[in-house]
Motif scaffolding. Structure first.
Motif, PDB file in Angstrom:
ATOM      1  N   TYR A 188     -11.160 -13.573  18.133  1.00  0.00           N
ATOM      2  CA  TYR A 188     -12.016 -12.536  18.722  1.00  0.00           C
ATOM      3  C   TYR A 188     -13.475 -12.959  18.588  1.00  0.00           C
ATOM      4  O   TYR A 188     -13.841 -13.667  17.657  1.00  0.00           O
ATOM      5  N   HIS A 189     -14.294 -12.475  19.515  1.00  0.00           N
ATOM      6  CA  HIS A 189     -15.723 -12.776  19.404  1.00  0.00           C
ATOM      7  C   HIS A 189     -16.257 -12.159  18.114  1.00  0.00           C
ATOM      8  O   HIS A 189     -15.957 -11.009  17.793  1.00  0.00           O
ATOM      9  N   GLY A 190     -17.037 -12.915  17.373  1.00  0.00           N
ATOM     10  CA  GLY A 190     -17.567 -12.408  16.121  1.00  0.00           C
ATOM     11  C   GLY A 190     -18.766 -11.496  16.313  1.00  0.00           C
ATOM     12  O   GLY A 190     -19.434 -11.514  17.352  1.00  0.00           O
ATOM     13  N   VAL A 191     -19.047 -10.691  15.307  1.00  0.00           N
ATOM     14  CA  VAL A 191     -20.266  -9.886  15.237  1.00  0.00           C
ATOM     15  C   VAL A 191     -20.757  -9.933  13.794  1.00  0.00           C
ATOM     16  O   VAL A 191     -19.976 -10.166  12.870  1.00  0.00           O
ATOM     17  N   PRO A 192     -22.050  -9.720  13.567  1.00  0.00           N
ATOM     18  CA  PRO A 192     -22.536  -9.654  12.187  1.00  0.00           C
ATOM     19  C   PRO A 192     -21.857  -8.508  11.435  1.00  0.00           C
ATOM     20  O   PRO A 192     -21.565  -7.457  12.016  1.00  0.00           O
ATOM     21  N   GLU A 193     -21.638  -8.706  10.165  1.00  0.00           N
ATOM     22  CA  GLU A 193     -21.010  -7.659   9.359  1.00  0.00           C
ATOM     23  C   GLU A 193     -21.821  -6.372   9.389  1.00  0.00           C
ATOM     24  O   GLU A 193     -21.253  -5.279   9.329  1.00  0.00           O
ATOM     25  N   ARG A 194     -23.135  -6.472   9.516  1.00  0.00           N
ATOM     26  CA  ARG A 194     -23.958  -5.256   9.522  1.00  0.00           C
ATOM     27  C   ARG A 194     -23.648  -4.380  10.736  1.00  0.00           C
ATOM     28  O   ARG A 194     -23.842  -3.164  10.688  1.00  0.00           O
ATOM     29  N   HIS A 195     -23.178  -4.976  11.843  1.00  0.00           N
ATOM     30  CA  HIS A 195     -22.804  -4.176  13.014  1.00  0.00           C
ATOM     31  C   HIS A 195     -21.649  -3.247  12.679  1.00  0.00           C
ATOM     32  O   HIS A 195     -21.582  -2.122  13.183  1.00  0.00           O
ATOM     33  N   ILE A 196     -20.744  -3.738  11.855  1.00  0.00           N
ATOM     34  CA  ILE A 196     -19.597  -2.907  11.468  1.00  0.00           C
ATOM     35  C   ILE A 196     -20.075  -1.712  10.657  1.00  0.00           C
ATOM     36  O   ILE A 196     -19.651  -0.570  10.879  1.00  0.00           O
ATOM     37  N   ARG A 197     -20.969  -1.957   9.740  1.00  0.00           N
ATOM     38  CA  ARG A 197     -21.471  -0.876   8.890  1.00  0.00           C
ATOM     39  C   ARG A 197     -22.342   0.096   9.689  1.00  0.00           C
ATOM     40  O   ARG A 197     -22.301   1.301   9.472  1.00  0.00           O
ATOM     41  N   LYS A 198     -23.129  -0.419  10.622  1.00  0.00           N
ATOM     42  CA  LYS A 198     -23.957   0.458  11.442  1.00  0.00           C
ATOM     43  C   LYS A 198     -23.114   1.361  12.336  1.00  0.00           C
ATOM     44  O   LYS A 198     -23.539   2.467  12.683  1.00  0.00           O
ATOM     45  N   SER A 199     -21.940   0.889  12.731  1.00  0.00           N
ATOM     46  CA  SER A 199     -21.068   1.667  13.616  1.00  0.00           C
ATOM     47  C   SER A 199     -20.181   2.650  12.864  1.00  0.00           C
ATOM     48  O   SER A 199     -19.416   3.394  13.484  1.00  0.00           O
ATOM     49  N   ASP A 200     -20.273   2.645  11.550  1.00  0.00           N
ATOM     50  CA  ASP A 200     -19.441   3.523  10.717  1.00  0.00           C
ATOM     51  C   ASP A 200     -19.997   4.941  10.750  1.00  0.00           C
ATOM     52  O   ASP A 200     -21.000   5.246  10.091  1.00  0.00           O
ATOM     53  N   ILE A 201     -19.347   5.829  11.505  1.00  0.00           N
ATOM     54  CA  ILE A 201     -19.849   7.194  11.647  1.00  0.00           C
ATOM     55  C   ILE A 201     -19.686   8.006  10.371  1.00  0.00           C
ATOM     56  O   ILE A 201     -20.291   9.065  10.228  1.00  0.00           O
ATOM     57  N   THR A 202     -18.892   7.509   9.414  1.00  0.00           N
ATOM     58  CA  THR A 202     -18.744   8.221   8.139  1.00  0.00           C
ATOM     59  C   THR A 202     -19.802   7.772   7.133  1.00  0.00           C
ATOM     60  O   THR A 202     -19.984   8.423   6.102  1.00  0.00           O
ATOM     61  N   PHE A 222     -15.013   3.503  16.176  1.00  0.00           N
ATOM     62  CA  PHE A 222     -16.098   2.601  16.544  1.00  0.00           C
ATOM     63  C   PHE A 222     -16.115   1.328  15.696  1.00  0.00           C
ATOM     64  O   PHE A 222     -17.122   0.639  15.642  1.00  0.00           O
ATOM     65  N   CYS A 223     -14.999   1.032  15.049  1.00  0.00           N
ATOM     66  CA  CYS A 223     -14.944  -0.138  14.172  1.00  0.00           C
ATOM     67  C   CYS A 223     -14.338  -1.326  14.912  1.00  0.00           C
ATOM     68  O   CYS A 223     -13.119  -1.365  15.146  1.00  0.00           O
TER      69      CYS A 223
END
Length: 354
Positions: A188-202, A222-223
Motif C-alpha cells: 500500500y502507498h505509505g503515509v507518515p505515522e503522524r497522518h494516522i494520529r491526526k486522523s484519529d477522531i478519538t 478514518f484510519c
C-alpha cells in the motif's frame, strides 16, 4: 434534482518533460494534506530542495512507463469512466486532484448539463488525508464558492465492501492461478505515522503498535492503516490464503520522518535474502496503475528482488478498467440514484472539513 457523478483520481504531469513534472510536483507536494507542515517549512522543503533535485529523476521514471496515449493513470481512468458511463443513465465525469483535469472544470461541465446533485467518487479504496480528504476538501470549497446550488455527496471509503473485495480477489486469483509463488505481498502507498494520529477522531485510539488496528473503534472510519490491513485480511479470507503466505507493507516514503512500516522495498529485499524465490505483489491502495505501481514496484521492486537472489517476481495489475470493476461501480451509482441512503456516503456540506 438532476443527478450526476464525478470520479476523481490523483493526477499526472502533462508530459515527461522535466518542466511539466516540476509543475505537477509543485502543486502536489505543496498540498498541506500531503506534506502537513507549516507553510514556510513546506515551501522551503518543496521549492527550495525537492523541485531543484527531483523533477529530472521523476521525469526519467515517468518516461519508462508513459504510454503512446499519455499517462497510464489518466488513460486507465478515462477508460473506466467510459465503461461506467455506458452502464449509467446520468452524466459521469472525471477529474484529477492535481494537474490540468481539475475538479472545478468537471463541476462546471456537470452543472452546464443541469446537474445539481453530484456523487463525488474519490478513486481510493482506503481513506487518507493525502487522498480522499484532500479531494473532499477542495470539492466542498469549490462548491461553496462557485457552485452553491449544488448538493455534493461523497462515496465513503469502500475498502471493506463485499463486492469490491470480491472483484479485487478475483483479479488476484486470475494472476496467481498462472503463477508459481511462495509469498503474496500486499503493498500500500505509505503515509507518515503522524497522518494516522491526526486522523484519529478519538484522539487516543491510534498507537500504531500492532494491536490498535484490531480493536474496535470509531477511529477506524478514518484510519488508513486499519483500512489497509483490513483489505488484506478480507482478501486473504476470500482467497483462502494460508497464514504466513501473505503480508502487508507500505511503499513510497518521502523525507526522514517515520512512515508506516514495514517498508515495501526492505520487505522485498528481506524476503529474497530469506530464500523466497517466487514473489507476487499487489497494490490495493490504487485502482489504476500509475508510476508507483508500474515503475516503483514492477521495475524497481523486481530489480531489488533479483539482486538478492529472487527468481520470479509477479506484479498483479490494479483493477483499472476491468469489466467487473466497472460493473461494481455502476451498481453503486445505480443504488445511489434509486435510494441515496442505500450506500455509505458523506454529505460534505454537513461535515466539519477545514
Amino acid at each position: 434534482m438532476s443527478k450526476g457523478v464525478l470520479l476523481v483520481n490523483l493526477g499526472s504531469p502533462e508530459s515527461t518533460d522535466p518542466k511539466d513534472v516540476k509543475k505537477y510536483l509543485d502543486e502536489f507536494l505543496m498540498d498541506p494534506r500531503v506534506i502537513d507542515v507549516p507553510y514556510w517549512f513546506r515551501a522551503f522543503l518543496v521549492k527550495g530542495i525537492v523541485l531543484n533535485t527531483r523533477p529530472k529523476k521523476s521525469a526519467e521514471a515517468y518516461s519508462k512507463i508513459w504510454w503512446e496515449e499519455g499517462s497510464p493513470l489518466i488513460v486507465l481512468s478515462e477508460r473506466l469512466q467510459d465503461k461506467i458511463q455506458k452502464q449509467t443513465e446520468i452524466p459521469v465525469d472525471l477529474a484529477m486532484r492535481y494537474g490540468s483535469m481539475t475538479i472545478e472544470k468537471a463541476l462546471k461541465r456537470l452543472t452546464d448539463k443541469g446537474v445539481n446533485d453530484i456523487l463525488l467518487v474519490p478513486l481510493y479504496p482506503q481513506f487518507a488525508m493525502a487522498t480522499t480528504e484532500t479531494i473532499e476538501v477542495l470539492a466542498e470549497k469549490l462548491r461553496k464558492e462557485k457552485f452553491p446550488q449544488v448538493k455534493l455527496t461523497s462515496l465513503a471509503p469502500f475498502y471493506n465492501k463485499p463486492d469490491y473485495i470480491e472483484v479485487l480477489s478475483r483479479s488476484i486469483k486470475e494472476k496467481l492461478d498462472t503463477t508459481n509463488y511462495d509469498h503474496l505481498l500486499f503493498s500500500y502507498h505509505g503515509v507518515p505515522e503522524r497522518h494516522i494520529r491526526k486522523s484519529d477522531i478519538t484522539n487516543s485510539h491510534c498507537q500504531i503498535d500492532g494491536s490498535c488496528c484490531k480493536a474496535q473503534s470509531d477511529a477506524h472510519r478514518f484510519c488508513y492503516r486499519h483500512q489497509c490491513y483490513e483489505t488484506t485480511r478480507l482478501v486473504g479470507e476470500e482467497l483462502g490464503l494460508k497464514p504466513g503466505t501473505f503480508s502487508t507493507s507500505f511503499q513510497s516514503r518521502l523525507g526522514f520522518d517515520p512512515w508506516l512500516q514495514p517498508y515495501t522495498d526492505r520487505t522485498i529485499e528481506r524476503m529474497g535474502k530469506e530464500g523466497i524465490k517466487n514473489m507476487a505483489i499487489v497494490t490495493p491502495a490504487f485502482v489504476s496503475d500509475c508510476l508507483e505501481t508500474l515503475e516503483e514496484i514492477a521495475m524497481e521492486g523486481e530489480e531489488i528482488f533479483h539482486e538478492v537472489g529472487g527468481k520470479e517476481f509477479t506484479t498483479i495489475p490494479c483493477l483499472n478498467d476491468r469489466d467487473d470493476w466497472a460493473k461494481v461501480m455502476s451498481n453503486w451509482i445505480g443504488n445511489w440514484i434509486e435510494n441515496p441512503s442505500a450506500i455509505n456516503t458523506v454529505n460534505l456540506a454537513e461535515t466539519q472539513i477545514a
